[in-house]
Design a protein around this motif. Structure first.
Motif, PDB file in Angstrom:
ATOM      1  N   ALA A  19       0.828  -1.211   0.000  1.00  0.00           N
ATOM      2  CA  ALA A  19       0.000   0.000   0.000  1.00  0.00           C
ATOM      3  C   ALA A  19       0.865   1.264   0.000  1.00  0.00           C
ATOM      4  O   ALA A  19       0.567   2.231  -0.703  1.00  0.00           O
ATOM      5  N   ARG A  20       1.931   1.240   0.767  1.00  0.00           N
ATOM      6  CA  ARG A  20       2.773   2.437   0.902  1.00  0.00           C
ATOM      7  C   ARG A  20       3.754   2.600  -0.253  1.00  0.00           C
ATOM      8  O   ARG A  20       4.051   3.708  -0.677  1.00  0.00           O
ATOM      9  N   HIS A  21       4.289   1.492  -0.766  1.00  0.00           N
ATOM     10  CA  HIS A  21       5.358   1.567  -1.760  1.00  0.00           C
ATOM     11  C   HIS A  21       5.009   0.911  -3.094  1.00  0.00           C
ATOM     12  O   HIS A  21       5.880   0.779  -3.949  1.00  0.00           O
ATOM     13  N   GLY A  22       3.766   0.496  -3.276  1.00  0.00           N
ATOM     14  CA  GLY A  22       3.362  -0.257  -4.465  1.00  0.00           C
ATOM     15  C   GLY A  22       3.746   0.378  -5.787  1.00  0.00           C
ATOM     16  O   GLY A  22       4.161  -0.305  -6.715  1.00  0.00           O
ATOM     17  N   LYS A  23       3.646   1.692  -5.879  1.00  0.00           N
ATOM     18  CA  LYS A  23       3.976   2.373  -7.133  1.00  0.00           C
ATOM     19  C   LYS A  23       5.480   2.411  -7.387  1.00  0.00           C
ATOM     20  O   LYS A  23       5.920   2.569  -8.515  1.00  0.00           O
ATOM     21  N   GLU A  24       6.276   2.251  -6.337  1.00  0.00           N
ATOM     22  CA  GLU A  24       7.737   2.294  -6.460  1.00  0.00           C
ATOM     23  C   GLU A  24       8.337   0.905  -6.689  1.00  0.00           C
ATOM     24  O   GLU A  24       9.473   0.794  -7.149  1.00  0.00           O
ATOM     25  N   LEU A  25       7.601  -0.130  -6.358  1.00  0.00           N
ATOM     26  CA  LEU A  25       8.139  -1.488  -6.429  1.00  0.00           C
ATOM     27  C   LEU A  25       8.085  -2.041  -7.844  1.00  0.00           C
ATOM     28  O   LEU A  25       7.148  -1.783  -8.593  1.00  0.00           O
ATOM     29  N   VAL A  26       9.123  -2.799  -8.179  1.00  0.00           N
ATOM     30  CA  VAL A  26       9.169  -3.503  -9.461  1.00  0.00           C
ATOM     31  C   VAL A  26       9.297  -4.995  -9.173  1.00  0.00           C
ATOM     32  O   VAL A  26       9.775  -5.398  -8.109  1.00  0.00           O
ATOM     33  N   VAL A  27       8.887  -5.794 -10.115  1.00  0.00           N
ATOM     34  CA  VAL A  27       8.989  -7.244  -9.959  1.00  0.00           C
ATOM     35  C   VAL A  27      10.438  -7.664 -10.185  1.00  0.00           C
ATOM     36  O   VAL A  27      11.029  -7.351 -11.210  1.00  0.00           O
ATOM     37  N   PHE A  28      11.015  -8.347  -9.214  1.00  0.00           N
ATOM     38  CA  PHE A  28      12.369  -8.890  -9.334  1.00  0.00           C
ATOM     39  C   PHE A  28      12.321 -10.266  -9.984  1.00  0.00           C
ATOM     40  O   PHE A  28      13.205 -10.622 -10.754  1.00  0.00           O
ATOM     41  N   SER A  29      11.326 -11.045  -9.623  1.00  0.00           N
ATOM     42  CA  SER A  29      11.163 -12.371 -10.221  1.00  0.00           C
ATOM     43  C   SER A  29       9.712 -12.790 -10.063  1.00  0.00           C
ATOM     44  O   SER A  29       8.998 -12.310  -9.180  1.00  0.00           O
ATOM     45  N   SER A  55      13.582  -0.416  -7.857  1.00  0.00           N
ATOM     46  CA  SER A  55      14.383  -0.385  -9.075  1.00  0.00           C
ATOM     47  C   SER A  55      15.826  -0.022  -8.739  1.00  0.00           C
ATOM     48  O   SER A  55      16.079   0.913  -7.979  1.00  0.00           O
ATOM     49  N   GLY A  56      16.770  -0.772  -9.284  1.00  0.00           N
ATOM     50  CA  GLY A  56      18.176  -0.524  -9.063  1.00  0.00           C
ATOM     51  C   GLY A  56      18.746  -1.182  -7.818  1.00  0.00           C
ATOM     52  O   GLY A  56      19.955  -1.158  -7.609  1.00  0.00           O
ATOM     53  N   ALA A  57      17.906  -1.772  -6.982  1.00  0.00           N
ATOM     54  CA  ALA A  57      18.388  -2.441  -5.769  1.00  0.00           C
ATOM     55  C   ALA A  57      18.980  -3.806  -6.132  1.00  0.00           C
ATOM     56  O   ALA A  57      18.668  -4.376  -7.172  1.00  0.00           O
ATOM     57  N   ASP A  58      19.820  -4.316  -5.260  1.00  0.00           N
ATOM     58  CA  ASP A  58      20.453  -5.616  -5.478  1.00  0.00           C
ATOM     59  C   ASP A  58      19.583  -6.790  -5.050  1.00  0.00           C
ATOM     60  O   ASP A  58      19.846  -7.924  -5.447  1.00  0.00           O
ATOM     61  N   ALA A  59      18.574  -6.531  -4.240  1.00  0.00           N
ATOM     62  CA  ALA A  59      17.728  -7.597  -3.726  1.00  0.00           C
ATOM     63  C   ALA A  59      16.296  -7.083  -3.589  1.00  0.00           C
ATOM     64  O   ALA A  59      16.075  -5.881  -3.416  1.00  0.00           O
ATOM     65  N   PRO A  60      15.328  -7.975  -3.661  1.00  0.00           N
ATOM     66  CA  PRO A  60      13.944  -7.566  -3.418  1.00  0.00           C
ATOM     67  C   PRO A  60      13.746  -7.272  -1.934  1.00  0.00           C
ATOM     68  O   PRO A  60      14.627  -7.546  -1.109  1.00  0.00           O
ATOM     69  N   ILE A  61      12.598  -6.713  -1.580  1.00  0.00           N
ATOM     70  CA  ILE A  61      12.283  -6.504  -0.169  1.00  0.00           C
ATOM     71  C   ILE A  61      11.130  -7.394   0.295  1.00  0.00           C
ATOM     72  O   ILE A  61      10.950  -7.594   1.483  1.00  0.00           O
ATOM     73  N   LEU A  62      10.362  -7.930  -0.666  1.00  0.00           N
ATOM     74  CA  LEU A  62       9.176  -8.698  -0.310  1.00  0.00           C
ATOM     75  C   LEU A  62       8.985  -9.838  -1.301  1.00  0.00           C
ATOM     76  O   LEU A  62       9.129  -9.637  -2.508  1.00  0.00           O
TER      77      LEU A  62
END
Length: 94
Positions: A19-29, A55-62
């Protein structure tokens, strides 16, 4: 090999992050096996898995996984659906 570890969490924590970060998150896998036949599966258990991060991170968060028994009485029917969620944390060098 993953550069992160998974920490089990709840649906509520996952919902707040989305809810808070949904627009910022990208699918890693992502992996989908809705008919349960991947790698010779018997077609009795479906599965969907997704990992999200910034985007640009080395690992997903969720990460999330949904599994279900395939109800052969209904086309694409799902029974005994189960949802699992993990927070992802970077591994540190020892």
């Amino acid at each position: 090999m993953r550069d992160w570890k998974r920490i089990p969490t709840s649906a509520e924590v996952a919902a707040v992050i989305r809810a808070r970060h949904g627009k910022e998150l990208v699918v890693f896998s992502s992996f989908s096996d809705p008919d349960g036949t991947f790698n010779g599966g018997a077609g009795v258990r479906g599965r969907m898995e997704t990992a999200w991060g910034f985007s640009g991170a080395d690992a997903p968060i969720l990460e999330a996984r949904t599994t279900w028994d395939i109800d052969i009485e209904q086309q694409y029917g799902r029974a005994n659906e189960k949802h699992e969620y993990w927070l992802c944390a970077a591994k540190t060098d020892d």
